[in-house]
Design a protein around this motif. Structure first.
Motif, PDB file in Angstrom:
ATOM      1  N   UNK A  81      11.972  32.331  76.888  1.00  0.00           N
ATOM      2  CA  UNK A  81      10.874  31.968  78.532  1.00  0.00           C
ATOM      3  C   UNK A  81      11.771  32.552  79.207  1.00  0.00           C
ATOM      4  N   UNK A  82      13.235  32.254  78.860  1.00  0.00           N
ATOM      5  CA  UNK A  82      14.443  32.875  80.175  1.00  0.00           C
ATOM      6  C   UNK A  82      15.076  33.949  80.174  1.00  0.00           C
ATOM      7  N   UNK A  83      15.170  34.712  78.749  1.00  0.00           N
ATOM      8  CA  UNK A  83      15.012  35.852  78.634  1.00  0.00           C
ATOM      9  C   UNK A  83      13.862  36.879  79.086  1.00  0.00           C
ATOM     10  N   UNK A  84      11.923  36.728  79.024  1.00  0.00           N
ATOM     11  CA  UNK A  84      11.819  37.206  79.699  1.00  0.00           C
ATOM     12  C   UNK A  84      10.950  37.229  81.018  1.00  0.00           C
ATOM     13  N   UNK A  85      11.330  35.734  81.401  1.00  0.00           N
ATOM     14  CA  UNK A  85      10.825  35.785  82.894  1.00  0.00           C
ATOM     15  C   UNK A  85      12.768  35.386  84.000  1.00  0.00           C
ATOM     16  N   UNK A 139       6.891  28.162  83.624  1.00  0.00           N
ATOM     17  CA  UNK A 139       6.259  29.007  81.730  1.00  0.00           C
ATOM     18  C   UNK A 139       5.668  27.952  80.629  1.00  0.00           C
ATOM     19  N   UNK A 140       6.549  26.895  80.754  1.00  0.00           N
ATOM     20  CA  UNK A 140       6.312  26.045  79.024  1.00  0.00           C
ATOM     21  C   UNK A 140       6.094  24.702  79.754  1.00  0.00           C
ATOM     22  N   UNK A 141       6.180  24.710  81.497  1.00  0.00           N
ATOM     23  CA  UNK A 141       6.034  23.132  81.550  1.00  0.00           C
ATOM     24  C   UNK A 141       6.379  22.037  81.418  1.00  0.00           C
ATOM     25  N   UNK A 142       7.806  22.195  81.522  1.00  0.00           N
ATOM     26  CA  UNK A 142       9.140  21.136  82.222  1.00  0.00           C
ATOM     27  C   UNK A 142       9.648  20.989  82.567  1.00  0.00           C
ATOM     28  N   UNK A 143      10.236  20.182  83.062  1.00  0.00           N
ATOM     29  CA  UNK A 143      11.498  20.780  84.080  1.00  0.00           C
ATOM     30  C   UNK A 143      13.525  21.741  83.806  1.00  0.00           C
ATOM     31  N   UNK A 144      13.951  22.094  84.667  1.00  0.00           N
ATOM     32  CA  UNK A 144      14.982  23.622  84.354  1.00  0.00           C
ATOM     33  C   UNK A 144      15.976  23.087  84.024  1.00  0.00           C
ATOM     34  N   UNK A 145      16.447  21.071  84.152  1.00  0.00           N
ATOM     35  CA  UNK A 145      16.967  21.217  83.491  1.00  0.00           C
ATOM     36  C   UNK A 145      16.717  20.452  81.725  1.00  0.00           C
ATOM     37  N   UNK A 146      15.965  20.637  81.598  1.00  0.00           N
ATOM     38  CA  UNK A 146      15.278  21.043  79.860  1.00  0.00           C
ATOM     39  C   UNK A 146      16.357  21.925  79.844  1.00  0.00           C
ATOM     40  N   UNK A 147      15.559  23.044  80.308  1.00  0.00           N
ATOM     41  CA  UNK A 147      15.776  24.863  79.597  1.00  0.00           C
ATOM     42  C   UNK A 147      16.786  24.902  79.249  1.00  0.00           C
ATOM     43  N   UNK A 148      17.469  24.248  80.387  1.00  0.00           N
ATOM     44  CA  UNK A 148      19.223  24.831  80.700  1.00  0.00           C
ATOM     45  C   UNK A 148      20.207  23.267  79.116  1.00  0.00           C
ATOM     46  N   UNK A 149      19.412  21.860  79.133  1.00  0.00           N
ATOM     47  CA  UNK A 149      20.147  21.995  77.823  1.00  0.00           C
ATOM     48  C   UNK A 149      19.615  21.567  76.558  1.00  0.00           C
TER      49      UNK A 149
END
Length: 298
Positions: free
Chosen positions: A14-18, A27-37
């Motif tokens: 998701x990060x690579x495409x966005x 897109x995933x319906x989560x927090x940015x901090x969750x993505x980063x972790x």
């Protein structure tokens, strides 16, 4: 293998495409901090950096680019597996657009499709009977039933039934003009020409097309059959036209060793890894239904 080796893959893609953590989080319906972790843990497991981070954008490292391609294929395969399992229990529905040759379609295919749609009331079928070879992709066709030998390598084919060609004539014609005993004698006979003036034949195991001539031509197989039954000339037609008349003696099979090896009746559909339930189940239904016909029990 790590027990949690799948964790972080969706977030990374998701990060690579966005191109941004915030957009990927939305897109995933989560927090940015969750993505980063998740991505940090993923990079730690892989012992390599996947992304270059800045305050506004992220970019892929060389390892990240390679890893992205593999992750996208994994995602596609996962979705494919989920659809395949789900479709095992789902019923055909929506519109199915298909085509078939006129005579074969009227006699063999449309009766089976009628029975099929009675089993699945949520399905709508649009059948185009045509002796033209329609472009499936351009015409938006889900399924085509074709006879003989296949030409289009872009399509996936499933064999539905055999198809055998016969060269034959009526007893009355043979009494008047004699019976041909070799391919060279065909030129002395009146050949009934259908949609093509070449007949597929074989000699010494080699197939070839031979041009024939006669005083009668029509692009209808049924009309060619009627002319042959009336003693007008020789004809070459597939089994479903002539078997009944060969059994009754109204027609006599000729030059049997020179007839081409069995061709087939095919179901064709555009290349794709996963068939929709409506196409897959109809193809299976047609194959089973044709196998029960007297014409295919021999």
């Amino acid at each position: 293998m790590y027990a949690n080796s799948w964790e972080g893959l969706d977030e990374f893609v998701a990060v690579a495409e966005c191109g941004q953590f915030t957009a990927a989080a939305e897109r995933l319906g989560v927090s940015s901090s969750h993505i980063s972790r998740q991505i940090a843990r993923l990079e730690e497991r892989l012992q390599t950096r996947l992304l270059y981070r800045s305050t506004r954008r992220v970019a892929l490292t060389e390892a990240g680019t390679t890893f992205l391609h593999h992750c996208q294929r994994l995602q596609d395969g996962r979705e494919e597996a989920l659809r395949a399992v789900g479709d095992l229990t789902s019923e055909p529905k929506g519109l199915l657009h298909m085509t078939c040759a006129v005579a074969y379609g009227e006699r063999f295919i449309t009766p089976l499709v009628t029975r099929f749609i009675d089993l699945y009331p949520q399905l709508r079928v649009d059948i185009e009977l045509s002796n033209r070879t329609l472009d499936m992709v351009h015409e938006g066709l889900d399924l085509a039933i074709r006879l003989g030998r296949l030409q289009d390598s872009r399509l996936v084919a499933t064999r539905l039934a055999p198809r055998r060609m016969y060269l034959c004539a009526s007893p009355s014609y043979l009494e008047r003009y004699g019976r041909p005993h070799s391919l060279s004698e065909l030129s002395r006979h009146n050949c009934l020409i259908g949609s093509s003036d070449t007949w597929l034949l074989q000699q010494n195991g080699r197939e070839f097309s031979q041009r024939v001539q006669g005083n009668w031509r029509c692009n209808s197989g049924q009309a060619v059959l009627d002319a042959a039954l009336h003693g007008v000339g020789l004809c070459q037609l597939p089994d479903y036209y002539v078997l009944e008349h060969l059994h009754s003696g109204a027609l006599i099979s000729l030059l049997e060793t020179h007839q081409p090896p069995n061709t087939a009746v095919w179901a064709l559909y555009p290349q794709q890894r996963h068939l929709s339930p409506k196409v897959r189940k109809l193809v299976d239904f047609l194959k089973e239904g044709l196998a029960l016909r007297d014409e295919y029990r021999e």
